[in-house]
Design an enzyme around this catalytic site. Structure first.
Site, PDB file in Angstrom:
ATOM      1  CE  LYS A  22      -1.709   1.696   3.951  1.00 10.60           C
ATOM      2  NZ  LYS A  22      -1.439   3.099   4.272  1.00 10.60           N
ATOM      3  CG  ASN A  23       2.250   2.724   3.529  1.00  9.27           C
ATOM      4  OD1 ASN A  23       1.108   3.085   3.229  1.00  9.27           O
ATOM      5  ND2 ASN A  23       2.607   2.487   4.772  1.00  9.27           N
ATOM      6  CB  CYS A 117      -4.304  11.232  11.796  1.00 10.18           C
ATOM      7  SG  CYS A 117      -4.027   9.483  11.699  1.00 10.18           S
ATOM      8  NE  ARG A 122       0.177  10.450  10.030  1.00 14.28           N
ATOM      9  CZ  ARG A 122      -0.209   9.403   9.284  1.00 14.28           C
ATOM     10  NH1 ARG A 122      -1.360   8.803   9.553  1.00 14.28           N
ATOM     11  NH2 ARG A 122       0.521   8.976   8.295  1.00 14.28           N
ATOM     12  CG  ASP A 305       3.175   1.618   9.615  1.00 16.76           C
ATOM     13  OD1 ASP A 305       3.413   1.877   8.429  1.00 16.76           O
ATOM     14  OD2 ASP A 305       2.820   2.474  10.453  1.00 16.76           O
ATOM     15  CB  ILE A 327       6.966   7.207  14.664  1.00 14.90           C
ATOM     16  CG1 ILE A 327       8.201   6.320  14.498  1.00 14.90           C
ATOM     17  CG2 ILE A 327       6.634   7.962  13.379  1.00 14.90           C
ATOM     18  CD1 ILE A 327       9.308   6.862  13.644  1.00 14.90           C
ATOM     19  NE  ARG A 397      -7.388   4.310   5.077  1.00 14.90           N
ATOM     20  CZ  ARG A 397      -6.544   5.098   5.738  1.00 14.90           C
ATOM     21  NH1 ARG A 397      -6.718   5.312   7.019  1.00 14.90           N
ATOM     22  NH2 ARG A 397      -5.528   5.648   5.123  1.00 14.90           N
TER      23      ARG A 397
HETATM   24  C1  EPZ Z   1       4.139   7.079   6.370  1.00 14.21           C
HETATM   25  O1  EPZ Z   1       3.317   8.133   6.889  1.00 14.21           O
HETATM   26  C2  EPZ Z   1       3.229   5.862   6.244  1.00 14.21           C
HETATM   27  N1  EPZ Z   1       2.143   6.168   5.335  1.00 14.21           N
HETATM   28  C3  EPZ Z   1       2.683   5.492   7.615  1.00 14.21           C
HETATM   29  O2  EPZ Z   1       1.924   4.295   7.497  1.00 14.21           O
HETATM   30  C4  EPZ Z   1       3.841   5.214   8.557  1.00 14.21           C
HETATM   31  O3  EPZ Z   1       3.348   4.988   9.850  1.00 14.21           O
HETATM   32  C5  EPZ Z   1       4.790   6.432   8.599  1.00 14.21           C
HETATM   33  O4  EPZ Z   1       5.217   6.776   7.278  1.00 14.21           O
HETATM   34  C6  EPZ Z   1       6.027   6.166   9.429  1.00 14.21           C
HETATM   35  O5  EPZ Z   1       6.717   5.050   8.988  1.00 14.21           O
HETATM   36  C7  EPZ Z   1       2.382   6.121   3.987  1.00 14.21           C
HETATM   37  O6  EPZ Z   1       3.468   5.859   3.507  1.00 14.21           O
HETATM   38  C8  EPZ Z   1       1.219   6.428   3.096  1.00 14.21           C
HETATM   39  P1  EPZ Z   1       5.982  10.569   8.467  1.00 14.21           P
HETATM   40  P2  EPZ Z   1       3.837   9.650   6.881  1.00 14.21           P
HETATM   41  O7  EPZ Z   1       5.831  11.827   7.708  1.00 14.21           O
HETATM   42  O8  EPZ Z   1       4.748   9.862   5.755  1.00 14.21           O
HETATM   43  C9  EPZ Z   1       6.068  14.054  11.744  1.00 14.21           C
HETATM   44  C10 EPZ Z   1       0.083   2.828   7.785  1.00 14.21           C
HETATM   45  O9  EPZ Z   1      -0.344   2.278   8.799  1.00 14.21           O
HETATM   46  N2  EPZ Z   1       5.974  15.002  10.623  1.00 14.21           N
HETATM   47  O10 EPZ Z   1       7.178   9.741   8.205  1.00 14.21           O
HETATM   48  O11 EPZ Z   1       2.636  10.500   7.009  1.00 14.21           O
HETATM   49  C11 EPZ Z   1       4.815  13.181  11.917  1.00 14.21           C
HETATM   50  O12 EPZ Z   1       3.833  13.838  12.648  1.00 14.21           O
HETATM   51  C12 EPZ Z   1       0.525   4.307   7.842  1.00 14.21           C
HETATM   52  O13 EPZ Z   1       0.209   2.273   6.685  1.00 14.21           O
HETATM   53  C13 EPZ Z   1       6.028  16.359  10.882  1.00 14.21           C
HETATM   54  O14 EPZ Z   1       6.134  16.779  12.029  1.00 14.21           O
HETATM   55  O15 EPZ Z   1       4.656   9.687   8.247  1.00 14.21           O
HETATM   56  C14 EPZ Z   1       5.375  11.954  12.610  1.00 14.21           C
HETATM   57  O16 EPZ Z   1       5.448  12.179  13.971  1.00 14.21           O
HETATM   58  C15 EPZ Z   1       0.191   4.959   9.125  1.00 14.21           C
HETATM   59  N3  EPZ Z   1       5.949  17.213   9.819  1.00 14.21           N
HETATM   60  C16 EPZ Z   1       6.766  11.836  12.009  1.00 14.21           C
HETATM   61  O17 EPZ Z   1       7.089  13.096  11.440  1.00 14.21           O
HETATM   62  C17 EPZ Z   1       5.840  16.780   8.521  1.00 14.21           C
HETATM   63  O18 EPZ Z   1       5.766  17.598   7.589  1.00 14.21           O
HETATM   64  C18 EPZ Z   1       6.912  10.779  10.912  1.00 14.21           C
HETATM   65  O19 EPZ Z   1       5.839  10.903  10.021  1.00 14.21           O
HETATM   66  C19 EPZ Z   1       5.808  15.399   8.285  1.00 14.21           C
HETATM   67  C20 EPZ Z   1       5.885  14.524   9.342  1.00 14.21           C
END
Ligand code: EPZ
Length: 417
Positions: A22-23, A117, A122, A305, A327, A397
């Protein structure tokens, strides 16, 4: 609303095939916006998020065709409206991944700001900051990110923290920028690498993907390509943990053990015997699992995850384990539901102490997010009696045909309305 009804206590046994990731699929589909030629993706998982992304791209004017062999062809020769509407974005945060490609290709984008979320605030500030560094003017108006730019310019971008979709968004935007972009503290997740491989097949010049420094030399245009999506490492990990928690013996096909080092290491520590050969991973759990402590962090460390699934495993394991989530600030919602099944879990801040109990008792529980719902299914499979998991739209999803696959492994599970 659909729910899953599980009569637990059956050790899982047999073989199933793992679906595409998916990701990886979601950012790869957005890459179609970077060219006016066809992009063909194979091994596309049949998931609700994939359908949502197809609708989003279709609304922009992208021609989409699907075939019965998990193939999707997309052609963005004309992007009539570079807009991602609130109605779709609210159901799937990953819609933010259209922002970089639209801006790079059309010089404008209007993308609904993803709201809060279940697992955390996020924000997407790093996506916006990176695009501004490449010369974009970005404002938030009526809940929409409104972005405009001439041709984007290469830039050196040091990200404050590791963000997966942030890295993917900026990497895609940089492919059509003027000059060189360097992304530092970039995400090293395998899904980022899979996207870089596809972009390279489209003619992009990228080096360092998979490391924390990615360099992209912008090109005037990209061409079409054909790309097979990598296997879903989180789906793989979920089935392995389900087998371990039920004392089972399974073989997963179409998987890739190389993507799961941290997870396999923890499963071995819990007492599972694991063999990996070619694209197959086998797991056998002889006795009761042993408790294993985990700490989530960006790849290649233990994935967030998989945190919930390991909480379910530890709930019936021998001993006590400490789970630390680094995270997301609110990713223990499943613990409260697991306590309804008789689990002994104590939460304090971003740490959970799980003391294993000999047996869980079936009950009705509610899913709050995708991976939480997977952990409740695992707990239900290990529990005595009947467990009903409510609100399983979360599961749909990210897991393709989960109850069919589990039934193929001998689980007593069915969907009810
Ligand atoms: C990706 O989300 C995945 N989703 C998530 O999988 C996964 O949990 C996550 O990466 C971490 O591995 C997809 O790839 C579609 P991040 P993403 O930006 O990219 C903070 C699942 O279950 N942050 O790496 O949205 C954020 O709040 C899902 O399949 C900021 O502060 O996660 C978090 O604490 C859930 N500002 C941390 O960074 C930003 O602009 C990491 O989030 C971006 C992120």
């Amino acid at each position: 609303m659909d729910k899953l009804v599980i009569d637990g206590g059956v050790p899982l046994a047999g073989e199933v095939r793992i679906s595409g990731a998916k990701n990886a699929a979601l950012p790869l589909m957005c890459a179609a916006l970077l060219t006016d030629e066809p992009l063909r993706l194979e091994n596309v998982p049949q998931l609700r998020d994939v359908s949502t992304m197809l609708r989003l791209l279709g609304q922009m004017g992208v021609a989409v065709s699907l075939d019965e062999r998990a193939g999707v062809e997309m052609r963005a020769d004309a992007i009539a409206s570079p807009v991602a509407s609130y109605d779709l974005v609210k159901t799937m945060r990953a819609s933010i991944l259209v922002l970089g490609p639209l801006l790079a290709r059309c010089g404008e984008a209007r993308v609904s700001l993803p709201g809060g979320c279940a697992i955390g605030l996020r924000p997407v500030d790093l996506h916006i900051k990176g695009l501004e560094a490449m010369g974009a003017q970005i404002s938030v108006e009526e809940g929409y990110i409104v972005a405009r730019s001439g041709r984007l310019k290469g830039a050196r971008i040091v990200m404050d923290l590791v963000t997966v979709t942030g890295t993917e968004n900026l990497m895609m935007a940089a492919c059509l920028a003027e000059g060189t972009t360097v992304l530092e503290n970039a995400a090293r997740e395998p899904e980022v690498l899979d996207l870089a491989r596809c972009l390279a097949a489209m003619g992009a010049r990228i080096s360092g993907a998979g490391s924390d420094i990615i360099t992209i030399d912008g090109a005037a245009r990209l061409s079409g390509a054909r790309h097979r999506i990598m296997p879903d490492r989180i789906e793989t990990g979920t089935y392995l943990v389900a087998a371990a928690a039920t004392g089972g013996r399974v073989r997963l096909l179409g998987a890739d053990a190389m993507l799961l080092d941290a997870v396999l290491e923890k499963l071995r520590e819990s007492g599972a015997r694991i063999d990996a050969e070619g694209d197959a991973i086998s797991l056998e759990m002889g006795g009761r699992p042993k408790s294993v402590s985990v700490r989530t962090a960006p790849y290649p460390a233990f994935p967030t995850d998989m945190q919930a699934q390991f909480m379910a495993l530890n709930a019936i394991a021998e001993g006590a384990a400490v789970i630390t989530e680094t995270i997301f600030e609110n990713r223990f919602m499943h613990a409260l539901e697991m306590q309804r099944l008789g689990a002994d879990i104590e939460i304090s801040g971003n740490t959970a102490v799980v003391r294993g109990v000999p047996r869980l008792q079936g009950a009705t529980v509610m899913a709050t997010d995708l991976r939480a719902s997977a952990s409740l299914v695992i707990a239900g499979l290990a529990a005595e009696g009947r467990t009903t998991v409510d609100r399983i739209y979360h599961l749909d999803r990210g897991y393709e045909c989960i109850e069919e696959k589990l039934a193929r492994l001998g689980a007593r599970i069915r969907r009810a309305h």
